[in-house]
Design an enzyme around this catalytic site. Structure first.
Site, PDB file in Angstrom:
ATOM      1  N   SER A 113       0.867  -1.190   0.000  1.00  0.00           N
ATOM      2  CA  SER A 113       0.000   0.000   0.000  1.00  0.00           C
ATOM      3  C   SER A 113       0.895   1.229   0.000  1.00  0.00           C
ATOM      4  O   SER A 113       2.015   1.195   0.526  1.00  0.00           O
ATOM      5  CB  SER A 113      -0.871   0.026   1.253  1.00  0.00           C
ATOM      6  OG  SER A 113      -1.498   1.294   1.393  1.00  0.00           O
ATOM      7  N   TYR A 164      -1.899  -0.943  10.318  1.00  0.00           N
ATOM      8  CA  TYR A 164      -1.890  -1.210   8.864  1.00  0.00           C
ATOM      9  C   TYR A 164      -0.619  -0.637   8.243  1.00  0.00           C
ATOM     10  O   TYR A 164       0.110  -1.321   7.521  1.00  0.00           O
ATOM     11  CB  TYR A 164      -3.132  -0.582   8.242  1.00  0.00           C
ATOM     12  CG  TYR A 164      -3.276  -0.781   6.742  1.00  0.00           C
ATOM     13  CD1 TYR A 164      -3.817  -1.958   6.239  1.00  0.00           C
ATOM     14  CD2 TYR A 164      -2.881   0.209   5.851  1.00  0.00           C
ATOM     15  CE1 TYR A 164      -3.953  -2.143   4.865  1.00  0.00           C
ATOM     16  CE2 TYR A 164      -3.015   0.038   4.475  1.00  0.00           C
ATOM     17  CZ  TYR A 164      -3.560  -1.138   3.994  1.00  0.00           C
ATOM     18  OH  TYR A 164      -3.693  -1.312   2.634  1.00  0.00           O
ATOM     19  N   LYS A 184       2.284  -3.079   6.615  1.00  0.00           N
ATOM     20  CA  LYS A 184       2.499  -2.978   5.165  1.00  0.00           C
ATOM     21  C   LYS A 184       3.936  -2.545   4.869  1.00  0.00           C
ATOM     22  O   LYS A 184       4.533  -2.980   3.884  1.00  0.00           O
ATOM     23  CB  LYS A 184       1.486  -2.017   4.545  1.00  0.00           C
ATOM     24  CG  LYS A 184       0.056  -2.568   4.496  1.00  0.00           C
ATOM     25  CD  LYS A 184      -0.064  -3.723   3.504  1.00  0.00           C
ATOM     26  CE  LYS A 184      -1.507  -4.149   3.289  1.00  0.00           C
ATOM     27  NZ  LYS A 184      -1.674  -5.124   2.216  1.00  0.00           N
TER      28      LYS A 184
HETATM   29  P1  NDP Z   1     -11.157  -6.414  -0.260  1.00  0.00           P
HETATM   30  O1  NDP Z   1     -11.665  -6.262   1.146  1.00  0.00           O
HETATM   31  O2  NDP Z   1     -12.032  -6.108  -1.405  1.00  0.00           O
HETATM   32  O3  NDP Z   1     -10.543  -7.878  -0.419  1.00  0.00           O
HETATM   33  C1  NDP Z   1      -9.736  -8.432   0.565  1.00  0.00           C
HETATM   34  C2  NDP Z   1      -9.456  -9.862   0.173  1.00  0.00           C
HETATM   35  O4  NDP Z   1      -8.599 -10.474   1.160  1.00  0.00           O
HETATM   36  C3  NDP Z   1     -10.724 -10.690   0.115  1.00  0.00           C
HETATM   37  O5  NDP Z   1     -10.630 -11.580  -0.967  1.00  0.00           O
HETATM   38  C4  NDP Z   1     -10.711 -11.442   1.429  1.00  0.00           C
HETATM   39  O6  NDP Z   1     -11.444 -12.651   1.293  1.00  0.00           O
HETATM   40  C5  NDP Z   1      -9.210 -11.679   1.607  1.00  0.00           C
HETATM   41  N1  NDP Z   1      -8.838 -11.914   3.007  1.00  0.00           N
HETATM   42  C6  NDP Z   1      -8.955 -11.029   4.028  1.00  0.00           C
HETATM   43  N2  NDP Z   1      -8.561 -11.617   5.180  1.00  0.00           N
HETATM   44  C7  NDP Z   1      -8.184 -12.883   4.861  1.00  0.00           C
HETATM   45  C8  NDP Z   1      -7.706 -13.974   5.624  1.00  0.00           C
HETATM   46  N3  NDP Z   1      -7.538 -13.892   6.951  1.00  0.00           N
HETATM   47  N4  NDP Z   1      -7.436 -15.135   4.990  1.00  0.00           N
HETATM   48  C9  NDP Z   1      -7.606 -15.231   3.652  1.00  0.00           C
HETATM   49  N5  NDP Z   1      -8.054 -14.227   2.876  1.00  0.00           N
HETATM   50  C10 NDP Z   1      -8.346 -13.068   3.485  1.00  0.00           C
HETATM   51  O7  NDP Z   1      -9.817  -5.504  -0.296  1.00  0.00           O
HETATM   52  P2  NDP Z   1      -9.066  -4.777  -1.486  1.00  0.00           P
HETATM   53  O8  NDP Z   1      -9.230  -5.526  -2.745  1.00  0.00           O
HETATM   54  O9  NDP Z   1      -9.390  -3.351  -1.403  1.00  0.00           O
HETATM   55  O10 NDP Z   1      -7.559  -4.935  -0.968  1.00  0.00           O
HETATM   56  C11 NDP Z   1      -6.707  -5.983  -1.397  1.00  0.00           C
HETATM   57  C12 NDP Z   1      -5.308  -5.645  -0.920  1.00  0.00           C
HETATM   58  O11 NDP Z   1      -4.924  -4.385  -1.453  1.00  0.00           O
HETATM   59  C13 NDP Z   1      -5.188  -5.526   0.602  1.00  0.00           C
HETATM   60  O12 NDP Z   1      -3.992  -6.110   1.038  1.00  0.00           O
HETATM   61  C14 NDP Z   1      -5.175  -4.022   0.818  1.00  0.00           C
HETATM   62  O13 NDP Z   1      -4.469  -3.683   1.984  1.00  0.00           O
HETATM   63  C15 NDP Z   1      -4.447  -3.558  -0.426  1.00  0.00           C
HETATM   64  N6  NDP Z   1      -4.719  -2.166  -0.774  1.00  0.00           N
HETATM   65  C16 NDP Z   1      -5.997  -1.731  -1.026  1.00  0.00           C
HETATM   66  C17 NDP Z   1      -6.219  -0.405  -1.351  1.00  0.00           C
HETATM   67  C18 NDP Z   1      -7.589   0.127  -1.626  1.00  0.00           C
HETATM   68  O14 NDP Z   1      -7.748   1.375  -1.704  1.00  0.00           O
HETATM   69  N7  NDP Z   1      -8.613  -0.695  -1.820  1.00  0.00           N
HETATM   70  C19 NDP Z   1      -5.109   0.551  -1.437  1.00  0.00           C
HETATM   71  C20 NDP Z   1      -3.819  -0.017  -1.167  1.00  0.00           C
HETATM   72  C21 NDP Z   1      -3.641  -1.331  -0.849  1.00  0.00           C
HETATM   73  P3  NDP Z   1     -12.263 -13.329   2.528  1.00  0.00           P
HETATM   74  O15 NDP Z   1     -12.901 -12.213   3.290  1.00  0.00           O
HETATM   75  O16 NDP Z   1     -13.224 -14.266   1.857  1.00  0.00           O
HETATM   76  O17 NDP Z   1     -11.219 -14.061   3.321  1.00  0.00           O
END
Ligand code: NDP
Length: 259
Positions: A139, A152, A156
């Protein structure tokens, strides 16, 4: 441009939603065989149904044996992986002085240890296949912290340093490791938060998010998950063969310094 990704086996954590889903779809569109890893089985199944040949591995990545289970499932179905995208993660909100050890441990396990453990179980598969690619979705907050989420930001930042160290350790085995630092990306959490914060106010959730974009990103908007996914896909490709141990920002100009 041919990205040479046909029949590559790609593991995408967090592949059932948001950026991870977009990366899985983009890799599949290039002919890769994708492995979707996340907790929610119904969302995993819904995405997999639209991606022919996709494998799902429902695990909670904070569990110490999750990486073994992912590697075993990939080996059984495809014989091993060529690409690993460590994308699963989530935001936090706390104050350092009042956040418990458990909270720190949760984010350390999800953002760092999951990637460490998957490197230990998936990189050997890549070695035996002649090489591979590992990408970390960190991030912009790894470098430019947001005030409300110190845990966070910290975890990260640790993921980015892990990515650099892993790159140095694995390049001799023809495994390229890099990190991507996205800025604002329009995924479910942002929309959910915006809806809850604007409920009963005269501001719409769209206006709320537009103000965040205007206040932070010089480009004046959020990225779509697909825009970020395309960058990941390029880094997976042999077209990015000289990209090793780097961290790339995809942030619409939000980072306030040069790196
Ligand atoms: P979402 O919340 O849309 O997706 C998160 C994903 O991670 C889901 O598929 C979820 O699936 C999975 N996940 C979360 N916890 C677990 C766990 N304990 N075990 C397995 N899978 C897990 O998030 P984003 O797509 O927005 O973010 C994806 C990545 O990008 C993250 O790491 C985030 O920090 C990073 N990011 C996002 C930004 C944004 O603005 N959106 C900006 C910068 C970085 P499930 O719940 O089914 O487990």
């Amino acid at each position: 441009m041919d990205l040479h990704l046909t029949d590559k086996v790609a593991v995408v954590t967090g592949g059932n939603a948001g950026i991870g889903e977009a990366i899985a779809r983009a890799l599949a569109a290039e002919g890769a065989r994708v492995v979707l890893v996340a907790r929610d089985r119904s969302r995993l199944d819904a995405v997999a149904k639209t991606l022919p040949g996709a494998l799902t591995v429902p695990v909670d990545l904070i569990e110490p044996d999750a990486a073994d289970r992912v590697a075993e499932a990939v080996a059984a179905e495809f014989g091993g992986a060529d690409i690993l995208i460590n994308n699963a993660g989530t935001g936090s909100e706390e104050k350092i002085l009042t956040a418990s050890d458990d909270r720190w441990q949760f984010y350390w396990d999800l953002h760092v240890m999951a990637a460490v453990r998957l490197a230990r179980t998936i990189a050997p598969q890549m070695k035996s296949r002649g090489g591979g690619v590992i990408l970390h979705n960190a991030s912009i907050c790894a470098t430019q912290p947001l005030g409300y989420e110190p845990i966070y930001n910290t975890t990260k930042a640790a993921l980015v340093m892990f990515s650099k160290c892993l790159a140095n350790e694995l390049i001799g085995d023809n495994i390229r490791v890099n990190a991507v630092n996205p800025g604002l990306v329009m995924t479910g959490d942002w929309i959910k938060t915006a809806k809850s914060l604007t409920e009963g106010t005269d501001q719409t959730w769209e206006q709320y998010l537009q103000k965040i974009a205007d206040d932070n990103a010089p480009i004046g908007r959020f990225a779509t998950p697909e825009e970020v996914a395309d960058f990941f896909v390029f880094l997976c490709s042999s077209r990015a063969a000289y990209s090793v141990g780097s961290t790339y920002y995809v942030d619409g100009g939000w980072l306030k310094v040069t790196t």
